[in-house]
Design an enzyme around this catalytic site. Structure first.
Site, PDB file in Angstrom:
ATOM      1  N   LEU A 126       0.801  -1.259  -0.078  1.00 11.26           N
ATOM      2  CA  LEU A 126       0.065   0.009   0.025  1.00 11.26           C
ATOM      3  C   LEU A 126       0.982   1.397   0.091  1.00 11.26           C
ATOM      4  O   LEU A 126       1.768   1.489   0.911  1.00 11.26           O
ATOM      5  CB  LEU A 126      -1.073   0.108   1.099  1.00 11.26           C
ATOM      6  CG  LEU A 126      -2.026   1.046   1.202  1.00 11.26           C
ATOM      7  CD1 LEU A 126      -3.195   0.633   2.190  1.00 11.26           C
ATOM      8  CD2 LEU A 126      -1.401   2.337   1.876  1.00 11.26           C
ATOM      9  N   HIS A 230       6.804   1.605  11.485  1.00 17.18           N
ATOM     10  CA  HIS A 230       7.282   2.771  10.929  1.00 17.18           C
ATOM     11  C   HIS A 230       6.527   4.046  11.419  1.00 17.18           C
ATOM     12  O   HIS A 230       5.244   3.716  11.237  1.00 17.18           O
ATOM     13  CB  HIS A 230       7.793   2.771   9.591  1.00 17.18           C
ATOM     14  CG  HIS A 230       8.443   3.942   9.001  1.00 17.18           C
ATOM     15  ND1 HIS A 230       7.834   4.897   8.769  1.00 17.18           N
ATOM     16  CD2 HIS A 230       9.650   4.028   8.489  1.00 17.18           C
ATOM     17  CE1 HIS A 230       8.954   5.770   8.311  1.00 17.18           C
ATOM     18  NE2 HIS A 230      10.029   5.009   7.999  1.00 17.18           N
TER      19      HIS A 230
END
Length: 337
Positions: A126, A230
């Site tokens: 994505l 992240h």
């Protein structure tokens, strides 16, 4: 502005997707910036759509988000991962130690190599162009994958997982890799990640230690990375949790990022979606914003648009009908936006 919609990737999307890969900042194994590696992945996806599979066999179904003839985002469904060389990650187990003599009870975390997700379906890749933030496009990229699964569930496995990019410092330093993987691969994170993108993960099986790693032996900065996404992946992580995915102490073997999973019937978009007949296509449709999809596999389309539901019929406007490639009397899968 023309309606944005999801569709299967084509070979002529290479330049646009390569542009997205260069903007990703690295760390996305399935969206490599290396042209040769990326072309191979696009070619395989094109072949997967043309295969007319009836069961999961390792196909990659890459979808792109198109608006006004321009590709602005990408996401993918991998039908069954690791069928050739296995799919390896770490399971964070806990071991209990007790000593009456010392008067101590200690719980130790242990990273255990596992193939628990080999053969599972994976949703990933994505990425939305940083030039097109807002507007719900990231949500469309994510949820279109579940509509794809709902339209043809037999081409995927019952268990679906997603790997999240692990945390790294602002300067690009990857503490988990530096504490674990670097010692066994003898290369930096970017080189290992690029090799994985270009050649697959057999080298991980070949080089990684086959024994558990005690978390207590790792530097503190590496321990803090375990199961931590992240910063840029946190919104995607939260969307997965909202869809019914769970973090069950599995992490990526490279960067320590979380691996989440769910059963297909437990994915909210799949569970709550409905298939309706197109009652009419009209310029005067008023209704709530909805997630809509039509077609299956090679003919799949998805978009977000206003639609009105009356019983088992759905009413859409011409732009929506064009994006979904449907006409009056056709079938559209609806889910609440």
């Amino acid at each position: 502005m023309s309606l944005a919609f999801m569709r299967p990737i084509r070979a002529d999307d290479f330049d646009a997707v390569h542009g997205l890969a260069q903007k990703s900042g690295g760390g996305m194994t399935n969206l490599p910036s290396d042209p040769k590696a990326l072309k191979a992945r696009i070619d395989f996806a094109v072949q997967s759509f043309a295969k007319n599979a009836t069961k999961p066999g390792g196909e990659t179904y890459t979808l792109v988000l198109e608006q006004a003839g321009k590709v602005i985002g990408i996401s993918a469904v991998f039908s069954a991962i690791g069928l050739e060389s296995g799919f390896i990650n770490y399971k964070v187990n806990r071991e209990f130690y007790s000593s009456k003599e010392l008067g101590k009870r200690i719980v130790r975390r242990v990273l255990v190599p596992t193939h628990d997700f080999t053969g599972a379906t994976e949703v990933g890749s994505l990425f939305l162009s940083p030039d097109i933030r807002g507007g719900g496009f990231g949500k469309l990229l994510a949820r279109a994958r579940y509509m794809f699964i709902a339209q043809k569930p037999e081409v995927v496995s019952d268990r679906v997982c997603a790997e999240m990019r692990g945390w790294r410092a602002p300067d690009g330093t990857q503490p988990f890799w530096n504490a674990v993987g670097r010692h066994f691969f003898e290369m930096d994170f970017e080189a290992a990640d690029a090799h994985n993108s270009a050649y697959g993960n057999q080298f991980i099986e070949d080089m990684m230690p086959r024994y558990p790693v005690y978390v207590a032996l790792l530097p503190e900065e590496a321990r803090k990375c375990i199961g931590k996404p992240h910063d840029n992946a946190l919104p995607a992580f939260n969307m997965l949790i909202a869809e019914g995915f769970e973090y069950n102490d599995y992490i990526d073997i490279f960067d320590g990022g979380p691996v989440v999973d769910a059963r297909v019937p437990d994915i909210r978009t799949v569970r709550e979606s409905r298939v309706l007949k197109v009652g009419d296509v009209s310029n005067h449709v008023e209704g709530d914003m909805a997630l809509l999809a039509a077609g299956a596999v090679s003919t799949f389309r998805a978009c977000k648009a206003h639609a009105r539901i009356e019983g088992d019929a759905i009413f859409i406007n011409p732009d929506t009908a064009k994006a979904l490639n449907v006409e009056k009397g056709g079938e559209v899968r609806w889910a609440q936006w």
